[in-house]
Design an enzyme around this catalytic site. Sequence first.
Site, PDB file in Angstrom:
ATOM      1  N   SER A  58      41.735 -22.424  83.273  1.00 19.12           N
ATOM      2  CA  SER A  58      40.511 -23.165  82.997  1.00 19.12           C
ATOM      3  C   SER A  58      39.675 -23.335  84.251  1.00 19.12           C
ATOM      4  CB  SER A  58      40.836 -24.525  82.382  1.00 19.12           C
ATOM      5  OG  SER A  58      41.865 -25.138  83.095  1.00 19.12           O
ATOM      6  N   GLU A  67      35.508 -17.708  76.822  1.00 15.21           N
ATOM      7  CA  GLU A  67      34.767 -17.514  78.074  1.00 15.21           C
ATOM      8  C   GLU A  67      35.451 -16.339  78.791  1.00 15.21           C
ATOM      9  OE1 GLU A  67      35.036 -20.919  80.739  1.00 15.21           O
ATOM     10  OE2 GLU A  67      32.937 -20.723  81.297  1.00 15.21           O
ATOM     11  N   HIS A 119      39.331 -17.186  78.643  1.00 13.64           N
ATOM     12  CA  HIS A 119      39.491 -18.638  78.533  1.00 13.64           C
ATOM     13  C   HIS A 119      39.193 -19.100  77.114  1.00 13.64           C
ATOM     14  CE1 HIS A 119      38.088 -22.858  80.028  1.00 13.64           C
ATOM     15  NE2 HIS A 119      39.329 -22.880  79.599  1.00 13.64           N
ATOM     16  N   ASN A 145      33.919 -25.567  82.247  1.00 19.92           N
ATOM     17  CA  ASN A 145      34.408 -26.769  82.922  1.00 19.92           C
ATOM     18  C   ASN A 145      33.509 -27.251  84.052  1.00 19.92           C
ATOM     19  OD1 ASN A 145      36.631 -27.579  81.411  1.00 19.92           O
ATOM     20  ND2 ASN A 145      37.721 -25.766  82.106  1.00 19.92           N
TER      21      ASN A 145
HETATM   22  N1  CAA Z   1      45.226 -24.839  64.125  1.00 25.56           N
HETATM   23  C1  CAA Z   1      44.565 -24.454  63.028  1.00 25.56           C
HETATM   24  N2  CAA Z   1      43.610 -25.188  62.446  1.00 25.56           N
HETATM   25  C2  CAA Z   1      43.324 -26.397  62.992  1.00 25.56           C
HETATM   26  C3  CAA Z   1      43.972 -26.873  64.144  1.00 25.56           C
HETATM   27  C4  CAA Z   1      44.954 -26.027  64.722  1.00 25.56           C
HETATM   28  N3  CAA Z   1      45.606 -26.390  65.831  1.00 25.56           N
HETATM   29  N4  CAA Z   1      43.445 -28.082  64.455  1.00 25.56           N
HETATM   30  C5  CAA Z   1      42.512 -28.352  63.556  1.00 25.56           C
HETATM   31  N5  CAA Z   1      42.437 -27.345  62.659  1.00 25.56           N
HETATM   32  C6  CAA Z   1      41.466 -27.181  61.569  1.00 25.56           C
HETATM   33  C7  CAA Z   1      41.693 -28.098  60.405  1.00 25.56           C
HETATM   34  O1  CAA Z   1      42.569 -27.551  59.459  1.00 25.56           O
HETATM   35  C8  CAA Z   1      40.281 -28.227  59.851  1.00 25.56           C
HETATM   36  O2  CAA Z   1      39.957 -27.066  59.072  1.00 25.56           O
HETATM   37  P1  CAA Z   1      38.699 -27.011  58.039  1.00 25.56           P
HETATM   38  O3  CAA Z   1      37.439 -27.070  58.871  1.00 25.56           O
HETATM   39  O4  CAA Z   1      38.865 -25.686  57.363  1.00 25.56           O
HETATM   40  O5  CAA Z   1      38.837 -28.189  57.163  1.00 25.56           O
HETATM   41  C9  CAA Z   1      39.410 -28.213  61.074  1.00 25.56           C
HETATM   42  O6  CAA Z   1      40.191 -27.566  62.089  1.00 25.56           O
HETATM   43  C10 CAA Z   1      39.040 -29.597  61.512  1.00 25.56           C
HETATM   44  O7  CAA Z   1      40.228 -30.325  61.740  1.00 25.56           O
HETATM   45  P2  CAA Z   1      40.496 -31.798  61.192  1.00 25.56           P
HETATM   46  O8  CAA Z   1      39.837 -32.035  59.872  1.00 25.56           O
HETATM   47  O9  CAA Z   1      41.971 -32.058  61.312  1.00 25.56           O
HETATM   48  O10 CAA Z   1      39.885 -32.740  62.298  1.00 25.56           O
HETATM   49  P3  CAA Z   1      38.433 -32.882  62.838  1.00 25.56           P
HETATM   50  O11 CAA Z   1      37.397 -32.594  61.827  1.00 25.56           O
HETATM   51  O12 CAA Z   1      38.465 -34.213  63.496  1.00 25.56           O
HETATM   52  O13 CAA Z   1      38.330 -31.742  63.954  1.00 25.56           O
HETATM   53  C11 CAA Z   1      38.645 -30.822  66.104  1.00 25.56           C
HETATM   54  C12 CAA Z   1      39.275 -31.615  64.972  1.00 25.56           C
HETATM   55  C13 CAA Z   1      38.389 -29.389  65.635  1.00 25.56           C
HETATM   56  C14 CAA Z   1      39.667 -30.825  67.222  1.00 25.56           C
HETATM   57  C15 CAA Z   1      37.283 -31.523  66.497  1.00 25.56           C
HETATM   58  O14 CAA Z   1      37.485 -32.882  66.757  1.00 25.56           O
HETATM   59  C16 CAA Z   1      36.646 -30.905  67.722  1.00 25.56           C
HETATM   60  O15 CAA Z   1      35.982 -29.887  67.654  1.00 25.56           O
HETATM   61  N6  CAA Z   1      36.869 -31.544  68.909  1.00 25.56           N
HETATM   62  C17 CAA Z   1      36.355 -31.037  70.179  1.00 25.56           C
HETATM   63  C18 CAA Z   1      37.249 -29.926  70.649  1.00 25.56           C
HETATM   64  C19 CAA Z   1      36.811 -29.372  71.965  1.00 25.56           C
HETATM   65  O16 CAA Z   1      35.794 -29.735  72.550  1.00 25.56           O
HETATM   66  N7  CAA Z   1      37.631 -28.462  72.492  1.00 25.56           N
HETATM   67  C20 CAA Z   1      37.396 -27.859  73.784  1.00 25.56           C
HETATM   68  C21 CAA Z   1      38.204 -28.606  74.788  1.00 25.56           C
HETATM   69  S1  CAA Z   1      37.984 -27.941  76.383  1.00 25.56           S
HETATM   70  C22 CAA Z   1      39.088 -26.687  76.446  1.00 25.56           C
HETATM   71  O17 CAA Z   1      39.861 -26.414  75.567  1.00 25.56           O
HETATM   72  C23 CAA Z   1      39.047 -25.864  77.664  1.00 25.56           C
HETATM   73  C24 CAA Z   1      39.411 -26.421  78.960  1.00 25.56           C
HETATM   74  O18 CAA Z   1      39.474 -25.619  79.884  1.00 25.56           O
HETATM   75  C25 CAA Z   1      39.680 -27.855  79.257  1.00 25.56           C
END
Ligand code: CAA
Length: 294
Positions: free
Chosen positions: A117, A150, A138, A188
Site C-alpha cells: 500500500s 492501482e 494494489h 494512500n
Molecule cells: N467478499 C465478498 N463480498 C463482500 C465482502 C467480501 N469480503 N464484503 C462485503 N461484500 C459484499 C456484500 O455481500 C454486499 O453485496 P451486494 O452489494 O451484492 O449486496 C456488498 O459487498 C456490501 O456489503 P454489506 O451489505 O455487507 O455492507 P455495506 O453495504 O456496509 O458495505 C463495504 C460494506 C463494501 C465495506 C462498504 O462499507 C465500503 O465500501 N466501505 C469503504 C471501503 C473502502 O474504502 N475500502 C478501501 C480501503 S483502503 C484499502 O484497501 C487500501 C489501502 O492501501 C489502505
Amino acid sequence: MKISVIGSGTMGNGIAHTFAQFGYQVNLIDVNEMALEKALTTIAKNLDRQVSKGTITDTDKAIILKHISTTTDLKTGVAEADLIVEAATEALELKLEIFKELDSYARPDAILASNTSSISITKIASVTNRGDKVIGMHFMNPVPVMKLVEVIRGYATSDAVTDIVMSLSKKLDKVPVEVNDYPGFVANRILMPMINEAIYALYENVAGVQEIDTVMKLGMTHPMGPLQLADFIGLDVCLAILKVLHDSFGNPKYAPCPLLVNMVTAGKKGVKTREGFYDYSAGIKGPVVAAKFL
Ligand code: CAA
C-alpha cells in the site's frame, strides 16, 4: 495463466478469491498452515454471501474453491506461476526478503507483483534481477467488492508488463489505474492525510467519533466515515503508511497524530483487535463508539 498469491491475510485471501472467481488457477502460499485453513474458511464464507445474493450459484462456489490450492512451501508454490502477487505483511525488510527468494524460485519470465500500500516498487525491484517485470498491483479491501486496482509502475517496469497487468485487472472486472512510483502512490497519498486529519479533529475535540464520521458519510457520500474506515483498514497499517509519507517527503503535514500513535501502542488497532475508535465486541455491523471516546 497460473497465479500464486503470497500471504493469506485479508488482502491475500481476497485476491485469491477474486482470481479464482474469474477462472484462474491460484496457489495461495503462507508460512502458517493454520492461516491457510482460516483463509479458505473466509473465502468460503464470502462466497456464501455471493450465493445468497444470487450473483453466483452453489455450483460456481464449488468450482471457485477447486481453483484454489494452498501450500507453505514458497519454492514449489511459485515454480509454475506466470504471475505472483505478494500480499505479505506491510514491512520493508520482509518484502525485500520475499522478492529476493521469488527472483530465484520463479520462472525467469514470471511477473512479480506486490500489493503493497505504500512501499516503493522501485526499491522492491532493486533486490531482483528483473526490475522490468516487477510492478505494483494494489487491490482495495474488500477485494471481491472494490473495483479499483492501482497499478504502480516502478522506475524500470516495462510497458509490456504494465499492459499485461492492466488487461489482466480488467479480466477480473476491475478498473485498473496506472500511477507512478512515489510515496503512497495516489490512493494512500490522499486517503491517509484525510484519515489523519479526522483523528486530529477528534484529538483536538472539534467533534466526537460519531459526529466526524457522520459529517463525512452524509456530507460527502462516503460509504464509511474516516474513523470507521481507519478501524477497518487497521490503525497499525494507517500509522505505517503515514510514517512512509512523513519519512519520504520530510513534510510535517504527514506527521501521524499522537492519538493514532498512542492507540496503536496500546494495541487498539481497530476491527482486528475488536477495538479502535469503535467497539466491535458485538460484531462489525453497527459498531458502537469505544468507551474511551464517549
Ligand atoms: N467478499 C465478498 N463480498 C463482500 C465482502 C467480501 N469480503 N464484503 C462485503 N461484500 C459484499 C456484500 O455481500 C454486499 O453485496 P451486494 O452489494 O451484492 O449486496 C456488498 O459487498 C456490501 O456489503 P454489506 O451489505 O455487507 O455492507 P455495506 O453495504 O456496509 O458495505 C463495504 C460494506 C463494501 C465495506 C462498504 O462499507 C465500503 O465500501 N466501505 C469503504 C471501503 C473502502 O474504502 N475500502 C478501501 C480501503 S483502503 C484499502 O484497501 C487500501 C489501502 O492501501 C489502505
